[in-house]
Scaffold this motif. Structure first.
Motif, short mmCIF file in Angstrom:
data_model
loop_
_atom_site.label_atom_id
_atom_site.label_comp_id
_atom_site.label_asym_id
_atom_site.label_seq_id
_atom_site.Cartn_x
_atom_site.Cartn_y
_atom_site.Cartn_z
N ARG A 17 0.87 -1.18 0.00
CA ARG A 17 0.00 0.00 0.00
C ARG A 17 0.90 1.22 0.00
O ARG A 17 1.77 1.35 0.86
CB ARG A 17 -0.88 -0.03 1.24
N TYR A 18 0.69 2.11 -0.98
CA TYR A 18 1.62 3.22 -1.19
C TYR A 18 0.88 4.56 -1.22
O TYR A 18 -0.18 4.67 -1.84
CB TYR A 18 2.35 3.04 -2.52
N ALA A 19 1.47 5.53 -0.58
CA ALA A 19 0.95 6.89 -0.61
C ALA A 19 1.86 7.75 -1.46
O ALA A 19 3.07 7.50 -1.56
CB ALA A 19 0.86 7.45 0.80
N GLY A 20 1.28 8.77 -2.09
CA GLY A 20 2.08 9.74 -2.82
C GLY A 20 2.62 9.28 -4.14
O GLY A 20 3.58 9.87 -4.66
N VAL A 21 2.04 8.24 -4.74
CA VAL A 21 2.51 7.78 -6.05
C VAL A 21 1.92 8.69 -7.13
O VAL A 21 0.70 8.81 -7.23
CB VAL A 21 2.08 6.32 -6.31
N PRO A 22 2.76 9.33 -7.95
CA PRO A 22 2.22 10.17 -9.01
C PRO A 22 1.32 9.37 -9.95
O PRO A 22 1.57 8.18 -10.20
CB PRO A 22 3.48 10.66 -9.75
N GLU A 23 0.29 10.01 -10.44
CA GLU A 23 -0.68 9.33 -11.30
C GLU A 23 -0.01 8.72 -12.52
O GLU A 23 -0.35 7.61 -12.95
CB GLU A 23 -1.77 10.32 -11.73
N SER A 24 0.96 9.43 -13.09
CA SER A 24 1.63 8.93 -14.29
C SER A 24 2.39 7.63 -14.00
O SER A 24 2.42 6.71 -14.83
CB SER A 24 2.61 9.99 -14.82
N GLU A 25 3.00 7.54 -12.81
CA GLU A 25 3.73 6.33 -12.45
C GLU A 25 2.76 5.17 -12.20
O GLU A 25 3.06 4.02 -12.54
CB GLU A 25 4.58 6.57 -11.20
N TYR A 26 1.63 5.48 -11.62
CA TYR A 26 0.63 4.44 -11.37
C TYR A 26 0.16 3.84 -12.69
O TYR A 26 0.11 2.61 -12.85
CB TYR A 26 -0.55 5.00 -10.59
N PHE A 27 -0.19 4.68 -13.65
CA PHE A 27 -0.77 4.18 -14.89
C PHE A 27 0.21 3.37 -15.72
O PHE A 27 -0.18 2.45 -16.43
CB PHE A 27 -1.33 5.35 -15.72
N THR A 28 1.50 3.71 -15.64
CA THR A 28 2.48 2.99 -16.46
C THR A 28 3.09 1.79 -15.75
O THR A 28 3.84 1.03 -16.36
CB THR A 28 3.61 3.94 -16.90
N ALA A 29 2.80 1.60 -14.48
CA ALA A 29 3.32 0.45 -13.76
C ALA A 29 2.76 -0.84 -14.37
O ALA A 29 1.56 -0.93 -14.66
CB ALA A 29 2.96 0.53 -12.28
N PRO A 30 3.61 -1.86 -14.59
CA PRO A 30 3.17 -3.09 -15.26
C PRO A 30 2.34 -4.01 -14.37
O PRO A 30 2.84 -4.99 -13.81
CB PRO A 30 4.51 -3.75 -15.66
N ALA A 31 1.07 -3.67 -14.22
CA ALA A 31 0.15 -4.50 -13.45
C ALA A 31 -1.25 -4.31 -14.01
O ALA A 31 -1.53 -3.31 -14.68
CB ALA A 31 0.21 -4.12 -11.96
N VAL A 32 -2.12 -5.26 -13.74
CA VAL A 32 -3.49 -5.23 -14.26
C VAL A 32 -4.37 -4.38 -13.35
O VAL A 32 -4.33 -4.52 -12.13
CB VAL A 32 -4.05 -6.65 -14.35
N ASN A 33 -5.17 -3.49 -13.95
CA ASN A 33 -6.14 -2.72 -13.16
C ASN A 33 -7.53 -2.86 -13.77
O ASN A 33 -7.72 -3.57 -14.78
CB ASN A 33 -5.71 -1.26 -13.05
#
Length: 221
Positions: A17-33
């Motif tokens: 569980r992570y706080a403060g992750v920039p939206e751009s980093e979240y969207f490009t992280a290699p995981a299924v959403n």
């Protein structure tokens, strides 16, 4: 789910569980959403096209949604990252166009021919205190994003509406905004990710903020 890593690794995120992750980093992280699964529900080809698409400009609805999320859930960041775009009519002392440059040069007894750049250089040499609109805007805005008047008014109106609603104001307090979750799906083994709009751990409730042009219950449903 508590964080199992000190920092979010965008290239290879670990469950946590992570706080403060920039939206751009979240969207490009290699995981299924959830968005990935929605496109997969249409077809594997649509999902691949969406996942491999190059950067595309945001739609107006996406811009407004992102803005409202920030204004509602992270008001301090909203104040730090956004401002209303300055209007030239509110700053009559600033020289804004070629005609104004020429007029000021004439007042100073300078040549009025040449480009804006030429005129600006002459004017500054004669009167370093002269204010130029383009420079003034940079000073006023700084690193913030300048919003159109209607977007600024929308954000401020929503902030005021929530503050005036006791239940909404109480709900969106004492919680965490825009936290990122990463986990391993037990059934498929896939690495998954999700982003919580607002989480009240004390209540065990996740709030999801949505924008709509029609707030009637039947329309929202």
């Amino acid at each position: 789910m508590k964080s199992t890593a000190k920092l979010f690794d965008q290239a290879a995120p670990k469950p946590g569980r992570y706080a403060g992750v920039p939206e751009s980093e979240y969207f490009t992280a290699p995981a299924v959403n959830a968005s990935t699964l929605k496109h997969m529900g249409r077809s594997a080809l649509h999902c691949k096209a969406e996942m491999t698409a190059s950067d595309r400009p945001d739609t107006e609805a996406q811009k407004v949604g992102r803005l409202v999320h920030c204004a509602v859930l992270e008001p301090e960041r909203f104040a730090a990252d956004y401002c209303k775009a300055p209007q030239v009519e509110d700053h009559p002392e600033a020289l804004a166009d070629h005609a104004a440059y020429k007029a000021r040069a004439k007042e100073l007894g300078l040549k009025v021919t040449g480009t804006k750049g030429d005129l600006k250089a002459r004017i500054l040499e004669a009167d370093p205190e002269v204010l130029f609109w383009e420079d003034h805007v940079e000073q006023l805005v700084g690193e913030r994003e300048a919003l159109k008047a209607d977007h600024w008014f929308l954000a401020q109106s929503i902030i005021e509406s929530i503050a005036a609603n006791d239940k909404a104001a109480a709900a969106l307090s004492r919680g965490a905004a825009e936290e990122t979750l990463v986990w391993q799906d037990e059934l498929t083994g896939l690495l998954c990710k999700g982003r919580l709009d607002y989480y009240r751990e004390d209540l065990g409730v996740i709030f999801d903020v949505k924008t709509t042009e029609d707030a009637r219950p039947e329309a929202v449903a």
